[in-house]
Design a protein around this motif. Structure first.
Motif, PDB file in Angstrom:
ATOM      1  N   GLY A  27       0.816  -1.214   0.000  1.00 30.26           N
ATOM      2  CA  GLY A  27       0.000   0.000   0.000  1.00 30.26           C
ATOM      3  C   GLY A  27       0.850   1.264   0.000  1.00 30.26           C
ATOM      4  N   ALA A  28       1.928   1.241   0.767  1.00 35.43           N
ATOM      5  CA  ALA A  28       2.823   2.405   0.794  1.00 35.43           C
ATOM      6  C   ALA A  28       3.445   2.623  -0.581  1.00 35.43           C
ATOM      7  N   ALA A  29       3.853   1.543  -1.244  1.00 35.39           N
ATOM      8  CA  ALA A  29       4.430   1.666  -2.582  1.00 35.39           C
ATOM      9  C   ALA A  29       3.404   2.214  -3.573  1.00 35.39           C
ATOM     10  N   LEU A  30       2.181   1.683  -3.509  1.00 34.41           N
ATOM     11  CA  LEU A  30       1.124   2.199  -4.388  1.00 34.41           C
ATOM     12  C   LEU A  30       0.855   3.673  -4.095  1.00 34.41           C
ATOM     13  N   GLY A  31       0.882   4.036  -2.822  1.00 33.30           N
ATOM     14  CA  GLY A  31       0.689   5.437  -2.442  1.00 33.30           C
ATOM     15  C   GLY A  31       1.783   6.328  -2.989  1.00 33.30           C
ATOM     16  N   LEU A  32       3.026   5.862  -2.920  1.00 31.01           N
ATOM     17  CA  LEU A  32       4.140   6.638  -3.465  1.00 31.01           C
ATOM     18  C   LEU A  32       3.994   6.814  -4.977  1.00 31.01           C
ATOM     19  N   ILE A  33       3.579   5.762  -5.653  1.00 30.56           N
ATOM     20  CA  ILE A  33       3.363   5.853  -7.107  1.00 30.56           C
ATOM     21  C   ILE A  33       2.281   6.891  -7.402  1.00 30.56           C
ATOM     22  N   ALA A  34       1.171   6.822  -6.684  1.00 32.53           N
ATOM     23  CA  ALA A  34       0.070   7.773  -6.898  1.00 32.53           C
ATOM     24  C   ALA A  34       0.503   9.201  -6.564  1.00 32.53           C
ATOM     25  N   ASP A  35       1.243   9.360  -5.471  1.00 35.38           N
ATOM     26  CA  ASP A  35       1.723  10.695  -5.077  1.00 35.38           C
ATOM     27  C   ASP A  35       2.632  11.280  -6.153  1.00 35.38           C
ATOM     28  N   ARG A  36       3.539  10.448  -6.665  1.00 39.14           N
ATOM     29  CA  ARG A  36       4.466  10.932  -7.687  1.00 39.14           C
ATOM     30  C   ARG A  36       3.727  11.309  -8.966  1.00 39.14           C
ATOM     31  N   ARG A  41       1.755  15.905 -12.450  1.00 36.28           N
ATOM     32  CA  ARG A  41       0.711  16.653 -13.159  1.00 36.28           C
ATOM     33  C   ARG A  41       0.746  18.143 -12.835  1.00 36.28           C
ATOM     34  N   THR A  42       1.318  18.513 -11.692  1.00 35.19           N
ATOM     35  CA  THR A  42       1.244  19.910 -11.275  1.00 35.19           C
ATOM     36  C   THR A  42       2.586  20.630 -11.222  1.00 35.19           C
ATOM     37  N   PRO A  44       6.712  21.188 -12.587  1.00 38.49           N
ATOM     38  CA  PRO A  44       7.549  20.973 -13.773  1.00 38.49           C
ATOM     39  C   PRO A  44       8.208  19.585 -13.684  1.00 38.49           C
ATOM     40  N   PRO A  45       8.325  18.889 -14.792  1.00 42.07           N
ATOM     41  CA  PRO A  45       8.850  17.518 -14.772  1.00 42.07           C
ATOM     42  C   PRO A  45      10.189  17.375 -14.050  1.00 42.07           C
ATOM     43  N   GLU A  46      11.081  18.346 -14.246  1.00 38.88           N
ATOM     44  CA  GLU A  46      12.407  18.233 -13.633  1.00 38.88           C
ATOM     45  C   GLU A  46      12.365  18.286 -12.101  1.00 38.88           C
ATOM     46  N   PHE A  47      11.260  18.767 -11.528  1.00 36.64           N
ATOM     47  CA  PHE A  47      11.142  18.823 -10.069  1.00 36.64           C
ATOM     48  C   PHE A  47      10.877  17.456  -9.458  1.00 36.64           C
ATOM     49  N   VAL A  48      10.240  16.577 -10.184  1.00 39.46           N
ATOM     50  CA  VAL A  48       9.881  15.261  -9.633  1.00 39.46           C
ATOM     51  C   VAL A  48      10.377  14.106 -10.504  1.00 39.46           C
ATOM     52  N   HIS A  49      11.243  14.389 -11.446  1.00 40.44           N
ATOM     53  CA  HIS A  49      11.712  13.370 -12.381  1.00 40.44           C
ATOM     54  C   HIS A  49      12.703  12.435 -11.674  1.00 40.44           C
ATOM     55  N   CYS A  50      12.296  11.207 -11.455  1.00 43.94           N
ATOM     56  CA  CYS A  50      13.163  10.190 -10.864  1.00 43.94           C
ATOM     57  C   CYS A  50      12.741   8.831 -11.426  1.00 43.94           C
ATOM     58  N   PRO A  51      13.144   8.550 -12.665  1.00 45.51           N
ATOM     59  CA  PRO A  51      12.698   7.307 -13.290  1.00 45.51           C
ATOM     60  C   PRO A  51      13.121   6.062 -12.518  1.00 45.51           C
ATOM     61  N   SER A  52      14.275   6.107 -11.864  1.00 40.04           N
ATOM     62  CA  SER A  52      14.728   4.924 -11.137  1.00 40.04           C
ATOM     63  C   SER A  52      13.751   4.558 -10.022  1.00 40.04           C
ATOM     64  N   PRO A  77       7.969   7.747 -16.512  1.00 33.89           N
ATOM     65  CA  PRO A  77       7.772   8.731 -17.585  1.00 33.89           C
ATOM     66  C   PRO A  77       9.127   9.259 -18.074  1.00 33.89           C
ATOM     67  N   ALA A  78       9.852   8.386 -18.771  1.00 31.43           N
ATOM     68  CA  ALA A  78      11.173   8.754 -19.285  1.00 31.43           C
ATOM     69  C   ALA A  78      11.365   8.070 -20.633  1.00 31.43           C
ATOM     70  N   ALA A  79      12.325   8.551 -21.363  1.00 34.66           N
ATOM     71  CA  ALA A  79      12.648   7.938 -22.653  1.00 34.66           C
ATOM     72  C   ALA A  79      13.102   6.503 -22.432  1.00 34.66           C
ATOM     73  N   ALA A  80      12.832   5.656 -23.398  1.00 30.71           N
ATOM     74  CA  ALA A  80      13.208   4.244 -23.300  1.00 30.71           C
ATOM     75  C   ALA A  80      14.711   4.082 -23.085  1.00 30.71           C
ATOM     76  N   ALA A  81      15.502   4.919 -23.721  1.00 34.96           N
ATOM     77  CA  ALA A  81      16.960   4.828 -23.560  1.00 34.96           C
ATOM     78  C   ALA A  81      17.369   5.110 -22.116  1.00 34.96           C
TER      79      ALA A  81
END
Length: 133
Positions: A27-36, A41-42, A44-52, A77-81
């Protein structure tokens, strides 16, 4: 192959000791995914961009802590490369194994994300307790 069995062993051991703990971690992991996703959505991408982190959380909540590599690549949400480079890092750090087109958490990866989720749960509990005073 042995690593996948070890992760399954740890997941089952935690669940047998307390299915509630495994549910809470999930549940905590699902919550983190939803939070991220909400922040993405609100802000700028660079503020929350952490594909790892996005990728590891997705693998943690996946059935059997494994998924096809193609799905693992699109978990962030990152390029496939970029995602492929992260997969290489995960494998080098023994957090993820890739076999026959399937990515799986290793014991180290499972424990790291489980510990992370536990830390989040404890932080949330602490912030709730302090807000009650």
């Amino acid at each position: 192959m042995a690593n996948e069995r070890l992760v399954e062993f740890w997941a089952k051991t935690i669940a047998m000791r307390s299915p509630v703990i495994m549910q809470q971690l999930h549940g905590a992991a699902l919550g983190l995914i939803a939070d991220r996703r909400a922040m993405q959505r609100t802000l700028p991408p660079e503020f929350v961009h952490c594909p790892s982190l996005d990728m590891l959380l997705a693998l943690f909540v996946a059935d059997g802590h494994a998924m096809p590599v193609a799905d693992f690549i699109t978990a962030a949400p990152a390029a496939a490369a970029v995602a492929r480079r992260w997969i290489d890092v995960f494998v080098q750090r023994d957090l993820v194994s890739v076999r026959n087109g399937v990515a799986s958490l290793t014991e180290a990866g499972f424990r790291m994300i489980a510990d992370t989720c536990q830390a989040v749960i404890e932080a949330q509990m602490g912030s709730r307790a302090s807000s009650l005073n």
